[in-house]
Write a protein that holds these residues in place. Sequence first.
Motif, PDB file in Angstrom:
ATOM      1  N   TYR A 130      61.396  70.574  64.286  1.00  0.00           N
ATOM      2  CA  TYR A 130      60.543  71.754  64.409  1.00  0.00           C
ATOM      3  C   TYR A 130      59.497  71.553  65.507  1.00  0.00           C
ATOM      4  CZ  TYR A 130      62.544  72.777  59.804  1.00  0.00           C
ATOM      5  OH  TYR A 130      63.404  73.010  58.767  1.00  0.00           O
ATOM      6  N   ALA A 171      54.055  79.277  64.669  1.00  0.00           N
ATOM      7  CA  ALA A 171      54.908  80.326  64.112  1.00  0.00           C
ATOM      8  C   ALA A 171      54.108  81.607  63.861  1.00  0.00           C
ATOM      9  CB  ALA A 171      55.561  79.848  62.819  1.00  0.00           C
ATOM     10  N   ASP A 181      57.195  81.322  58.892  1.00  0.00           N
ATOM     11  CA  ASP A 181      58.174  80.276  58.564  1.00  0.00           C
ATOM     12  C   ASP A 181      57.545  79.010  58.001  1.00  0.00           C
ATOM     13  OD1 ASP A 181      60.010  82.019  59.595  1.00  0.00           O
ATOM     14  OD2 ASP A 181      60.379  80.905  61.448  1.00  0.00           O
ATOM     15  N   ASN A 226      60.166  80.631  52.048  1.00  0.00           N
ATOM     16  CA  ASN A 226      60.302  80.922  53.475  1.00  0.00           C
ATOM     17  C   ASN A 226      61.213  79.888  54.140  1.00  0.00           C
ATOM     18  OD1 ASN A 226      58.635  78.683  53.530  1.00  0.00           O
ATOM     19  ND2 ASN A 226      56.924  79.686  54.564  1.00  0.00           N
ATOM     20  N   ARG A 227      61.266  79.926  55.445  1.00  0.00           N
ATOM     21  CA  ARG A 227      62.239  79.107  56.171  1.00  0.00           C
ATOM     22  C   ARG A 227      62.117  77.611  55.868  1.00  0.00           C
ATOM     23  NH1 ARG A 227      62.238  77.940  62.713  1.00  0.00           N
ATOM     24  NH2 ARG A 227      63.932  76.410  62.691  1.00  0.00           N
ATOM     25  N   VAL A 228      60.918  77.059  55.969  1.00  0.00           N
ATOM     26  CA  VAL A 228      60.781  75.616  55.796  1.00  0.00           C
ATOM     27  C   VAL A 228      61.107  75.195  54.367  1.00  0.00           C
ATOM     28  CG1 VAL A 228      58.294  75.572  55.224  1.00  0.00           C
ATOM     29  CG2 VAL A 228      59.353  73.620  56.403  1.00  0.00           C
ATOM     30  N   ARG A 258      55.481  85.033  62.762  1.00  0.00           N
ATOM     31  CA  ARG A 258      56.413  84.550  61.741  1.00  0.00           C
ATOM     32  C   ARG A 258      55.688  83.690  60.703  1.00  0.00           C
ATOM     33  NH1 ARG A 258      60.187  81.655  65.940  1.00  0.00           N
ATOM     34  NH2 ARG A 258      60.817  80.483  64.081  1.00  0.00           N
ATOM     35  N   ARG A 302      63.339  76.672  52.451  1.00  0.00           N
ATOM     36  CA  ARG A 302      64.803  76.720  52.332  1.00  0.00           C
ATOM     37  C   ARG A 302      65.456  75.525  53.020  1.00  0.00           C
ATOM     38  NH1 ARG A 302      63.834  82.308  53.288  1.00  0.00           N
ATOM     39  NH2 ARG A 302      64.153  81.963  55.514  1.00  0.00           N
ATOM     40  N   GLU A 303      64.961  75.175  54.194  1.00  0.00           N
ATOM     41  CA  GLU A 303      65.649  74.169  55.002  1.00  0.00           C
ATOM     42  C   GLU A 303      65.348  72.731  54.581  1.00  0.00           C
ATOM     43  OE1 GLU A 303      66.026  76.973  59.013  1.00  0.00           O
ATOM     44  OE2 GLU A 303      64.867  75.117  59.091  1.00  0.00           O
TER      45      GLU A 303
END
Length: 350
Positions: A93, A311, A318, A281-283, A316, A285-286
């Motif tokens: 990231y 972000a 994220d 959110n994205r982080v 965003r 999930r990942e």
Amino acid sequence: MRLDLAALLGTALPIIQAPMAGVQGSALAIAVSQAGGLGSLPCAMLAPEAIEREVAAIRAATDRPFNLNFFCHVPPEPDAAHEARWRERLAPYYAEFGIDPAGIGAGAGRQPFSAALCDLVEPLRPPVMSFHFGLPAPQLLARVKGWGARVLASATTVEEGLWLQAQGADAVIAQGLEAGGHRGHFMSDDLSRQSGLFALLPQLVAALEVPVIAAGGIADAAGVAAAMALGAAGVQVGTAYLLSPEATTSALHRAALQSEAARHTALTRLFTGRPARGIVNRVMRELGPMSPDAPAFPLATAAIAPLRAKAEAAGRGDFTPLWSGQNAAGCRPVPAGELTRTLAEGLGVR
């Protein structure tokens, strides 16, 4: 019991606005206190001068009772190997956003209640003090009670509630698993020992002699009425206030709360190192919301902060902690005073 809590706090209503660090200042606390509830100011992330300034603003705007909230965590020893492992997980990231990890400093960002903070707060004489992650050391708690402050603290299990009562808490907040923000647990890190509010609440009511305040998933008058029917002496509400104009909730956070994404929340330790409920959110999930790579609370914050800033600058969320309980459907963009009076209808008060 309802009258006992209102009398204990000196408020017209047994409704407490949950202290929410990072999304509010004195304006929200003032609005709730003026409406008859107990407005709260989160102090764990405030510098000493900011605490003094915010308390002065509250006192200038209202003569009603208010609450100052502090954390009671034990700061961890820095672990260079763990910090390196965390930054390695975040390395892709950093590369994506063009961030040089060598320029990222370290820092806790959240301070526990201490003798120095007690020295600062004592002359301010707040009428109510609430604590998360347990209670201060006995000598500090004695000072707080010595100036006449009522003491509230969060429990996530019956065992925690019994301990808080034995240590001198005047009322215990039953924090159900639905609640947004940081879990208040302090006796065990085993989240399987924690339960939803309407399972926890009646157990605490049966076990304790002090008033029990319901917290978690309460966002409207019906929720208030349900909590009171199970023996609550009052309620603490947080997420429902996040869209109030008096809150400092960011535009990104407000949009997320009003989107379908708010239907999916999870406990995560990515943002601070301690389990806290927020919109997925994205982080999350990942990396997995409870990744063990994040350092202990509150040391995880420093390394992820630059990603959040980059972000957010791009519009965003994220890497933003989008704190929310499981019932964000109750969020409405109405003034905090109006929301407080609406919640009071669940008490049979109009």
